[in-house]
Motif scaffolding. Structure first.
Motif, PDB file in Angstrom:
ATOM      1  N   ALA A 130       0.825  -1.203   0.000  1.00 18.13           N
ATOM      2  CA  ALA A 130       0.000   0.000   0.000  1.00 18.13           C
ATOM      3  C   ALA A 130       0.863   1.258   0.000  1.00 18.13           C
ATOM      4  CB  ALA A 130      -0.934   0.001   1.213  1.00 18.13           C
ATOM      5  N   SER A 131       1.892   1.289   0.828  1.00 15.25           N
ATOM      6  CA  SER A 131       2.731   2.493   0.940  1.00 15.25           C
ATOM      7  C   SER A 131       3.962   2.444   0.058  1.00 15.25           C
ATOM      8  CB  SER A 131       3.160   2.676   2.392  1.00 15.25           C
ATOM      9  OG  SER A 131       3.990   1.607   2.813  1.00 15.25           O
ATOM     10  N   GLY A 132       4.366   1.257  -0.421  1.00 15.62           N
ATOM     11  CA  GLY A 132       5.588   1.109  -1.189  1.00 15.62           C
ATOM     12  C   GLY A 132       6.834   1.116  -0.328  1.00 15.62           C
ATOM     13  N   GLN A 133       6.681   0.998   0.983  1.00 17.27           N
ATOM     14  CA  GLN A 133       7.818   1.070   1.899  1.00 17.27           C
ATOM     15  C   GLN A 133       8.386  -0.328   2.137  1.00 17.27           C
ATOM     16  OE1 GLN A 133       7.667   3.731   5.423  1.00 17.27           O
ATOM     17  NE2 GLN A 133       7.986   1.865   6.611  1.00 17.27           N
ATOM     18  N   VAL A 134       9.744  -0.409   2.142  1.00 18.18           N
ATOM     19  CA  VAL A 134      10.427  -1.668   2.381  1.00 18.18           C
ATOM     20  C   VAL A 134      11.283  -1.516   3.624  1.00 18.18           C
ATOM     21  CG1 VAL A 134      11.951  -3.433   1.430  1.00 18.18           C
ATOM     22  CG2 VAL A 134      10.486  -2.107  -0.105  1.00 18.18           C
ATOM     23  N   ASP A 135      11.080  -2.365   4.633  1.00 14.77           N
ATOM     24  CA  ASP A 135      11.916  -2.402   5.829  1.00 14.77           C
ATOM     25  C   ASP A 135      12.897  -3.562   5.672  1.00 14.77           C
ATOM     26  OD1 ASP A 135      10.797  -0.336   7.694  1.00 14.77           O
ATOM     27  OD2 ASP A 135       8.970  -1.483   7.295  1.00 14.77           O
ATOM     28  N   ILE A 136      14.191  -3.255   5.705  1.00 14.54           N
ATOM     29  CA  ILE A 136      15.232  -4.269   5.528  1.00 14.54           C
ATOM     30  C   ILE A 136      15.984  -4.418   6.837  1.00 14.54           C
ATOM     31  CG2 ILE A 136      17.266  -4.947   4.171  1.00 14.54           C
ATOM     32  CD1 ILE A 136      16.300  -3.065   1.992  1.00 14.54           C
ATOM     33  N   ALA A 137      16.101  -5.644   7.319  1.00 14.25           N
ATOM     34  CA  ALA A 137      16.746  -5.908   8.609  1.00 14.25           C
ATOM     35  C   ALA A 137      18.014  -6.721   8.386  1.00 14.25           C
ATOM     36  CB  ALA A 137      15.780  -6.649   9.532  1.00 14.25           C
ATOM     37  N   GLY A 138      18.849  -6.704   9.447  1.00 10.91           N
ATOM     38  CA  GLY A 138      20.089  -7.471   9.403  1.00 10.91           C
ATOM     39  C   GLY A 138      21.182  -6.670   8.724  1.00 10.91           C
ATOM     40  N   PRO A 139      22.401  -7.136   8.683  1.00  8.08           N
ATOM     41  CA  PRO A 139      23.450  -6.425   7.941  1.00  8.08           C
ATOM     42  C   PRO A 139      23.009  -6.225   6.495  1.00  8.08           C
ATOM     43  CG  PRO A 139      24.398  -8.176   9.266  1.00  8.08           C
ATOM     44  CD  PRO A 139      22.919  -8.347   9.324  1.00  8.08           C
ATOM     45  N   MET A 140      22.976  -4.964   6.042  1.00  5.57           N
ATOM     46  CA  MET A 140      22.449  -4.671   4.716  1.00  5.57           C
ATOM     47  C   MET A 140      23.413  -3.780   3.935  1.00  5.57           C
ATOM     48  SD  MET A 140      21.683  -1.233   4.694  1.00  5.57           S
ATOM     49  CE  MET A 140      20.693  -1.303   3.216  1.00  5.57           C
ATOM     50  N   THR A 141      23.226  -3.753   2.618  1.00  6.62           N
ATOM     51  CA  THR A 141      23.994  -2.870   1.740  1.00  6.62           C
ATOM     52  C   THR A 141      23.043  -2.204   0.765  1.00  6.62           C
ATOM     53  OG1 THR A 141      24.416  -4.522   0.029  1.00  6.62           O
ATOM     54  CG2 THR A 141      25.998  -4.414   1.850  1.00  6.62           C
ATOM     55  N   SER A 142      23.465  -1.016   0.305  1.00  4.20           N
ATOM     56  CA  SER A 142      22.751  -0.304  -0.758  1.00  4.20           C
ATOM     57  C   SER A 142      23.789   0.126  -1.783  1.00  4.20           C
ATOM     58  CB  SER A 142      22.021   0.917  -0.202  1.00  4.20           C
ATOM     59  OG  SER A 142      21.510   1.715  -1.261  1.00  4.20           O
ATOM     60  N   ARG A 143      23.627  -0.343  -3.006  1.00  2.00           N
ATOM     61  CA  ARG A 143      24.608  -0.029  -4.057  1.00  2.00           C
ATOM     62  C   ARG A 143      23.906   0.658  -5.223  1.00  2.00           C
ATOM     63  NH1 ARG A 143      29.615  -1.765  -5.229  1.00  2.00           N
ATOM     64  NH2 ARG A 143      29.571  -3.528  -3.777  1.00  2.00           N
ATOM     65  N   SER A 144      24.500   1.785  -5.658  1.00  2.35           N
ATOM     66  CA  SER A 144      24.063   2.469  -6.866  1.00  2.35           C
ATOM     67  C   SER A 144      25.315   2.902  -7.617  1.00  2.35           C
ATOM     68  CB  SER A 144      23.168   3.673  -6.527  1.00  2.35           C
ATOM     69  OG  SER A 144      23.838   4.566  -5.655  1.00  2.35           O
ATOM     70  N   PRO A 145      25.190   3.331  -8.880  1.00  8.13           N
ATOM     71  CA  PRO A 145      26.396   3.658  -9.647  1.00  8.13           C
ATOM     72  C   PRO A 145      27.283   4.663  -8.913  1.00  8.13           C
ATOM     73  CG  PRO A 145      24.498   3.593 -11.109  1.00  8.13           C
ATOM     74  CD  PRO A 145      23.965   3.440  -9.711  1.00  8.13           C
ATOM     75  N   GLY A 146      28.521   4.243  -8.615  1.00  5.43           N
ATOM     76  CA  GLY A 146      29.487   5.124  -7.961  1.00  5.43           C
ATOM     77  C   GLY A 146      29.312   5.268  -6.480  1.00  5.43           C
ATOM     78  N   MET A 147      28.412   4.510  -5.819  1.00  2.05           N
ATOM     79  CA  MET A 147      28.164   4.685  -4.387  1.00  2.05           C
ATOM     80  C   MET A 147      27.789   3.338  -3.763  1.00  2.05           C
ATOM     81  SD  MET A 147      25.439   7.198  -2.458  1.00  2.05           S
ATOM     82  CE  MET A 147      23.998   6.299  -3.068  1.00  2.05           C
ATOM     83  N   LEU A 148      28.301   3.091  -2.546  1.00  2.58           N
ATOM     84  CA  LEU A 148      27.972   1.903  -1.775  1.00  2.58           C
ATOM     85  C   LEU A 148      27.741   2.310  -0.330  1.00  2.58           C
ATOM     86  CD1 LEU A 148      27.732  -1.188  -1.469  1.00  2.58           C
ATOM     87  CD2 LEU A 148      30.205  -1.227  -1.046  1.00  2.58           C
ATOM     88  N   LEU A 149      26.612   1.838   0.258  1.00  2.58           N
ATOM     89  CA  LEU A 149      26.266   2.106   1.646  1.00  2.58           C
ATOM     90  C   LEU A 149      26.037   0.779   2.360  1.00  2.58           C
ATOM     91  CD1 LEU A 149      23.577   4.895   1.033  1.00  2.58           C
ATOM     92  CD2 LEU A 149      26.009   5.232   1.447  1.00  2.58           C
ATOM     93  N   THR A 150      26.385   0.696   3.646  1.00  4.06           N
ATOM     94  CA  THR A 150      26.088  -0.483   4.462  1.00  4.06           C
ATOM     95  C   THR A 150      25.539  -0.016   5.801  1.00  4.06           C
ATOM     96  OG1 THR A 150      28.227  -0.665   5.573  1.00  4.06           O
ATOM     97  CG2 THR A 150      28.044  -1.675   3.386  1.00  4.06           C
ATOM     98  N   GLY A 151      24.820  -0.946   6.522  1.00  5.30           N
ATOM     99  CA  GLY A 151      24.282  -0.597   7.825  1.00  5.30           C
ATOM    100  C   GLY A 151      23.590  -1.767   8.485  1.00  5.30           C
ATOM    101  N   ASP A 152      23.044  -1.508   9.689  1.00  6.36           N
ATOM    102  CA  ASP A 152      22.360  -2.555  10.433  1.00  6.36           C
ATOM    103  C   ASP A 152      20.954  -2.788   9.907  1.00  6.36           C
ATOM    104  OD1 ASP A 152      24.480  -3.131  12.017  1.00  6.36           O
ATOM    105  OD2 ASP A 152      23.834  -1.899  13.708  1.00  6.36           O
TER     106      ASP A 152
END
Length: 764
Positions: free
Chosen positions: A100-122
């Motif tokens: 309904a909202s389009g929201q995604v909750d991601i748990a555990g050690p996670m990463t976010s990768r896009s062209p030229g950028m990488l993010l990690t977190g809990d």
């Protein structure tokens, strides 16, 4: 449709460690660009996936070990979750997607990768409709700038904007924070190429060394308004201790400015501004310095008000169609301004300041130039140089059947303050000079010959001339014959193949000039230096006020060695001598005449046995007395990566008496002793003074995220005074640097500017 993969074991490292590769594991082309003092670099993998979910922001690709749908409400993913949308990939242990909202909750050690950028977190929150995401206990990496860091909270409120709270950033390799910027709030604008931060601390090895309440800094190669790093230093003359805080203004893509307020001990607040403007025609640069009340200057010169200023304006323009324009104007309030105050003006060592502006036209067969020029003299000389108000020059060469017609012409009005002058020094006025030439150029593949006849015609229209009629003329016929032969062969030296040439040259000139030209004022004449290149000039004087009488022939020989592999000239040897058939009577201030029948030998040798090694030797040898009259030798070497710079030099002039003999030797180099540390040194010794007249010693430290240079310089000025100063530079990769060793080292070492570009990608 979901695809399932096996989960990765253990907790992933921070963002920088994921994409960091040691030097040996980098692609070959990336290894070749990496300096020796860098241990490795970053590699960014491609992003991909399969589309399984649709949101307003575009298709979302999803994969996991297991998935469970709650009808029309949520999708639950477990085990090695991977979501991809619009070039962004997020991974984690589990995820819950709210349809309904389009929201995604991601748990555990996670990463976010896009062209030229990488993010990690809990854990992370991602909005599939807007692209917004937030990550707690995060780390980040930007591949292009090699900037990394960590934060308690990172969010992307909009595309290309990264908001970092409670974090730091650095460009150092993973696991070593040699320096870092720590801030309570950092905002990175990847679209504009800059970042801003609040309550910023610069830390070196976790030790705070500087604080800003607010700062703006670049995160790529684009220009950005903001403070540059402060500069400070000391000297035993002129400036003393000083501290400056430059501020850069990126006003528009085609113009900018740098404001530099600075405090100088004993003098007060001094400010400089530099403005640059780029038009469709060319570039203009204006530099201005001003101090309202120089306390030290008032003490040294009682009665002066202490207000001092200086400016330098330079402009180059290309109007098209062969037309160009230029302007160069410098001025200062007093003779001591440059030595006392100037730090940015490009005229700091001048004894007279040029003011010149004009236009120029050139095509394949003609040239035209018109300009005005004057000077501000910064020494206590009695006679100022002449101004040209204006000077107009025209030259042309056109074919006429088998002949060639040439023309050189010049009109100049010379002027200066002559109120306190007498004799010829008092004369001012106009000079018109026209030199038509008729030549017969004959060329073949094996040689050439070019006989020519010219007429040097000069008219004077003078004022304040005390030796007779102020309107007079001088006519000098000149005959020249220049001939040369080209012979070559292939040869082998040291296992390499070369084309060797042998180029004998014969040059004859006859000038029927009147012997006494001392009645003509000297507006711009000088004696041409005697060296190999000048053996083939018809006039031993430069300028237009003296034409030398001569009847002479020059015999010369040049041999070149060109590599057959690439055509490059590896060696060149030249030797020549002038034979005089008559005495030379025309002189300038007692110089330029002579009775000898032959000149000294003039020679030069240029060797480039390696692409990185240059050896140049030139000189004059008197075969009658078996002595060297003049000599200059230079050896310059740089390693392929420019980490090594070595130079050896020797300059000698015998002079006419022992008192004006000149001989200096210098040796200098920047030599690495480890992959990170280099020694810097230069020594200049004057044999006539039997004294060291200049030294430079220091060291340089480099690693892949910062560098440091510390240099102590000592040199003797025109008198017997010795100036010494300490200069330094600290450069943080990605953030610029403080200090100012560039001008000192670029003047001292041949190839230093190429070294800066090669090692650091910067231009001094």
């Amino acid at each position: 449709m979901l695809s399932f993969v096996f989960p990765a074991a253990g907790q992933p490292p921070d963002a920088a460690s994921i994409d960091w590769r040691p030097r040996a594991e980098l692609p070959p082309e990336q290894q070749a660009r990496l300096p020796l003092f860098c241990r490795g670099g970053y590699v960014s993998p491609e992003v991909g996936g399969e589309a399984t979910i649709t949101g307003e922001g575009g298709p979302v690709n999803a994969s996991a070990l297991s998935a469970r749908y709650e009808m029309d409400t949520r999708l639950l993913l477990e085990g090695d979750v991977r979501l991809t949308q619009a070039g962004t990939t997020l991974t984690g242990d589990s995820a819950v997607y709210d349809q309904a909202s389009g929201q995604v909750d991601i748990a555990g050690p996670m990463t976010s990768r896009s062209p030229g950028m990488l993010l990690t977190g809990d854990q992370a929150l991602y909005d599939a409709n807007s692209g917004y995401f937030s990550i707690e206990d995060a780390t980040f990496l930007f591949h292009q700038s090699e900037m990394r860091g960590q934060a308690s909270f990172i969010s992307r409120p909009e595309d290309q904007i990264i908001h970092v709270e409670g974090g730091y950033l650095t460009t150092c390799a993973p696991d070593r924070n040699d320096w870092s910027l720590v801030a309570s709030d950092i905002r990175l604008n990847r679209a504009e190429g800059y970042g801003t931060a609040k309550h910023v601390r610069l830390q070196v090895k976790d030790v705070p060394v500087f604080y800003w309440p607010w700062a703006s800094f670049p995160i790529d190669d684009r220009r950005k308004t903001g403070f540059l790093y402060p500069t400070f230093g000391t000297s035993n003359t002129g400036r003393g201790m000083y501290l400056s805080t430059p501020y850069y203004l990126n006003l528009a893509p085609h113009y900018d400015a740098t404001l530099t307020p600075q405090y100088m001990h004993g003098r007060g607040l001094f400010s400089e501004v530099e403005g640059r403007y780029l038009s469709p025609f060319g570039e203009s640069v204006l530099q201005v310095g001003y101090i309202d009340d120089d306390e030290e200057y008032r003490k040294e010169f009682p009665g002066e008000d202490g207000e001092r200023w200086g400016l330098d304006f330079q402009s180059q323009a290309n109007f098209g169609g062969g037309w160009t324009g230029y302007a160069d104007y410098s001025a200062v309030s007093d003779n001591d301004y440059l030595s006392d105050l100037s730090q940015t003006l490009d005229i700091s060592n001048a004894t007279q300041l040029l003011r010149r502006g004009g236009v120029r036209y050139q095509d394949d067969w003609q040239m035209f130039e018109a300009y005005v020029a004057g000077y501000q003299v910064l020494t206590d000389r009695n006679i100022d140089p002449y101004s040209q108000l204006p000077e107009v020059v025209y030259g042309a060469t056109v074919p006429a059947g088998i002949f060639e017609l040439g023309l050189e012409s010049q009109y100049t009005r010379f002027d200066r303050d002559n109120e306190d002058l007498t004799g010829l020094n008092r004369a001012v006025g106009q000079r018109t000079r026209v030199i038509p030439e008729l030549a017969l150029p004959l060329r073949t593949i094996w040689g050439y010959t070019r006989p020519s006849v010219s007429l040097d015609q000069t008219w004077y229209n003078l004022e304040d001339y005390e030796l007779g009629d102020p309107d007079f003329e001088r006519t000098v016929p000149v005959v020249e014959w220049d001939s040369g032969i080209y012979l070559d062969r292939t040869t082998t030296l040291f296992g390499s193949d070369y084309n060797q040439s042998l180029e004998p040259r014969l040059y004859y000139v006859y000038s029927d000039a009147e012997e006494d030209q001392d009645y003509i004022p000297n507006f711009d004449a000088g004696l041409r230096s005697f060296r190999f290149d000048n053996l083939f000039q018809p006039n031993r004087f430069v300028g237009g006020d003296r034409v030398g009488d001569t009847n002479q022939v020059t015999v010369a020989l040049t041999s070149r060695f060109n590599s057959l592999a690439n055509g490059a000239e590896t060696a060149r040897f030249s030797l020549g001598q002038v034979f005089y058939y008559e005495d030379r009577d025309v002189t300038l201030n007692g110089r330029g005449g002579g009775t000898q029948s032959e000149s000294s030998y003039a020679g030069e040798a240029v060797l480039r046995p390696l692409d990185t090694l240059d050896i140049r030797v030139s000189g004059l040898w008197d075969h009658r007395e078996h002595v060297t009259e003049e000599g200059r030798s230079v050896l310059a070497y740089h390693s392929p990566d420019y980490r090594y710079l070595v130079s050896l030099g020797h300059t000698y002039s015998r002079g006419t008496t022992p008192d004006n003999r000149f001989e200096q030797m210098d040796i200098g180099g920047i030599v690495p002793v480890t992959d990170n540390i280099s020694l810097i040194g230069r020594w200049v010794f004057d044999s006539q003074l039997d004294n060291t007249v200049g030294t430079l010693a220091g060291l340089e430290y480099n690693n892949c995220c910062w560098s440091f240079q510390l240099v102590q310089q000592r040199y003797q000025t025109d008198g017997e005074d010795v100036e010494h100063r300490v200069v330094f530079q600290v450069r943080f990769k990605g953030l610029g640097g403080s200090g100012g060793t560039e001008s000192t080292l670029s003047d001292a070492f041949y190839g230093y500017e190429q070294r800066e570009r090669q090692l650091f990608g910067v231009r001094p």
